[in-house]
Enzyme design. Sequence first.
Site, PDB file in Angstrom:
ATOM      1  N   ARG A 113     -10.970  51.366 -26.904  1.00 21.61           N
ATOM      2  CA  ARG A 113     -10.039  51.362 -25.750  1.00 21.61           C
ATOM      3  C   ARG A 113     -10.433  52.380 -24.673  1.00 21.61           C
ATOM      4  NH1 ARG A 113      -6.629  50.840 -30.227  1.00 21.61           N
ATOM      5  NH2 ARG A 113      -5.748  48.748 -30.353  1.00 21.61           N
ATOM      6  N   LYS A 135     -15.920  49.271 -10.844  1.00 19.33           N
ATOM      7  CA  LYS A 135     -15.682  47.851 -11.140  1.00 19.33           C
ATOM      8  C   LYS A 135     -16.662  47.445 -12.232  1.00 19.33           C
ATOM      9  CE  LYS A 135     -13.904  45.759  -6.912  1.00 19.33           C
ATOM     10  NZ  LYS A 135     -14.227  44.829  -5.805  1.00 19.33           N
ATOM     11  N   GLU A 177     -26.998  44.740   1.165  1.00 18.29           N
ATOM     12  CA  GLU A 177     -25.814  45.597   0.998  1.00 18.29           C
ATOM     13  C   GLU A 177     -25.885  46.789   1.959  1.00 18.29           C
ATOM     14  OE1 GLU A 177     -22.970  45.420  -0.561  1.00 18.29           O
ATOM     15  OE2 GLU A 177     -23.286  43.688  -1.836  1.00 18.29           O
ATOM     16  N   LYS A 212     -18.947  54.326   0.549  1.00 18.08           N
ATOM     17  CA  LYS A 212     -18.282  53.658  -0.581  1.00 18.08           C
ATOM     18  C   LYS A 212     -17.320  54.619  -1.277  1.00 18.08           C
ATOM     19  CE  LYS A 212     -18.405  50.628  -4.394  1.00 18.08           C
ATOM     20  NZ  LYS A 212     -18.989  49.520  -5.078  1.00 18.08           N
ATOM     21  N   GLU A 222      -8.432  48.166  -5.206  1.00 14.41           N
ATOM     22  CA  GLU A 222      -8.538  47.102  -4.217  1.00 14.41           C
ATOM     23  C   GLU A 222      -7.193  46.470  -3.864  1.00 14.41           C
ATOM     24  OE1 GLU A 222     -12.257  44.873  -4.286  1.00 14.41           O
ATOM     25  OE2 GLU A 222     -11.113  43.095  -3.739  1.00 14.41           O
ATOM     26  N   ARG A 226     -10.139  48.570   0.064  1.00 13.60           N
ATOM     27  CA  ARG A 226     -11.421  48.387  -0.634  1.00 13.60           C
ATOM     28  C   ARG A 226     -12.042  47.032  -0.334  1.00 13.60           C
ATOM     29  NH1 ARG A 226     -13.144  50.402  -6.713  1.00 13.60           N
ATOM     30  NH2 ARG A 226     -15.171  49.364  -6.713  1.00 13.60           N
ATOM     31  N   ASN A 230     -16.318  44.254   0.948  1.00 11.80           N
ATOM     32  CA  ASN A 230     -16.769  42.870   0.825  1.00 11.80           C
ATOM     33  C   ASN A 230     -17.112  42.266   2.188  1.00 11.80           C
ATOM     34  OD1 ASN A 230     -16.788  42.612  -1.913  1.00 11.80           O
ATOM     35  ND2 ASN A 230     -14.682  41.903  -2.057  1.00 11.80           N
ATOM     36  N   HIS A 233     -19.197  39.136   2.472  1.00 11.65           N
ATOM     37  CA  HIS A 233     -19.275  38.586   1.112  1.00 11.65           C
ATOM     38  C   HIS A 233     -18.557  37.257   0.933  1.00 11.65           C
ATOM     39  CE1 HIS A 233     -20.972  42.441   0.185  1.00 11.65           C
ATOM     40  NE2 HIS A 233     -21.010  42.211  -1.103  1.00 11.65           N
ATOM     41  N   HIS A 237     -20.624  34.854  -1.290  1.00  3.36           N
ATOM     42  CA  HIS A 237     -20.254  34.350  -2.620  1.00  3.36           C
ATOM     43  C   HIS A 237     -20.288  32.817  -2.640  1.00  3.36           C
ATOM     44  CE1 HIS A 237     -17.999  38.353  -3.530  1.00  3.36           C
ATOM     45  NE2 HIS A 237     -19.247  38.401  -3.949  1.00  3.36           N
ATOM     46  N   HIS A 254     -28.286  38.170  -4.106  1.00  2.25           N
ATOM     47  CA  HIS A 254     -26.988  38.576  -3.583  1.00  2.25           C
ATOM     48  C   HIS A 254     -27.087  39.179  -2.169  1.00  2.25           C
ATOM     49  CE1 HIS A 254     -22.905  39.987  -3.430  1.00  2.25           C
ATOM     50  NE2 HIS A 254     -23.318  41.226  -3.247  1.00  2.25           N
TER      51      HIS A 254
HETATM   52  N1  GLY Z   1     -18.735  45.820  -4.569  1.00  3.44           N
HETATM   53  C1  GLY Z   1     -17.491  45.976  -3.940  1.00  3.44           C
HETATM   54  C2  GLY Z   1     -16.632  47.009  -4.581  1.00  3.44           C
HETATM   55  O1  GLY Z   1     -17.079  47.770  -5.409  1.00  3.44           O
HETATM   56  O2  GLY Z   1     -15.460  47.051  -4.275  1.00  3.44           O
END
Ligand code: GLY
Length: 356
Positions: A113, A135, A177, A212, A222, A226, A230, A233, A237, A254
Amino acid sequence: MTIVPVELGERRYEVSIGEGARHLLAGAVASTVPGARRAVVVTQPGIGVTVDPGLPLERLTVPDGEDAKSLSVVESLCRGFSRAGLSRSDVVIAVGGGVVTDLAGFAAASFHRGTPYINVATTLLGQVDAAIGGKTGVNIPEGKNLVGAFWQPKAVLCDTEVLATLPPREWASGCGEMAKYAFLSSGPNQAPDGSLLELPLVDQVARCVAIKAEVVASDEREGDRRMLLNYGHTLAHALEASALEPGAGWDLRHGEAVAVGLVFAAKLARQLGRIDEERVELHRRVVGSFDLSPALPPGADPERLISFMARDKKAHQDLTFVLDGPAGVEVVHGIDAADVVATLAEMKESEAGSRS
Ligand code: GLY
């Protein structure tokens, strides 16, 4: 060495950026996971970056490619952690690009956990994006990154020395990116200053990480801000999903897809009267200066792209894009599909031929 903190209170950590940053690992383990008695290093067979966490270690490998981001690979990692005798006080070290840090981070989030982990990012994409911000997750047949957790690393090491051997398309992917960050600012009241392109590589990576880190610190899970990360993106995507359809006959990495998505987002913003042609040209110039093409792949079908975009994670109920405008880049909901169709059609026309 440049140090950028990610200010998340008790989950605060530092990103170290520079030549040889991987050699800081033993110190990072000792200071951020002081109770650790053993480590498991998770990497891929082709990465070839050796690290010393200063503890007895076991090494586990995961397969190459996005397909490796699966629940079955997470299970085999957790079983490997268990066989290695890893406790919740020990540490997982992810050595690789986004696939490795997403997988190892999610396995660490789940094992006992929640077990500490440290990222040693070995790709440009990983260093400016995937390794930072917590993430973690895997794909399921229904969609990319649909199963995961926010689980922050204890430290991130971005060793720019190891980028020298990056394959060209992997490099291009990271550049896509980086191009995104040229349009994002490093603070809510600061405009992007446009100097990213002029900087030496270490400083470029550090600038992207600082942007970032600031965005993540302001909106870790997010809720809203946040989503700015994107930028470019939504179409990217959709392009990536389209490329995976049977018989597509083309592929984009990507960051290559993000480059197309940035120019598309600028054109959509212009279509909506949010920015002028000069600003669109700036997007094209930035993408071009990273040696990336702004063109839609010839086989990309606008109707399929729209249907993928409507399913995007940000969309909720409607078509949502991150768009440039008078107040800078922001999240815009409720975009009319007709504007998206018109922009895709215009793009197919005007950018044709710019993809070699
Ligand atoms: N790659 C986008 C983020 O980490 O929010």
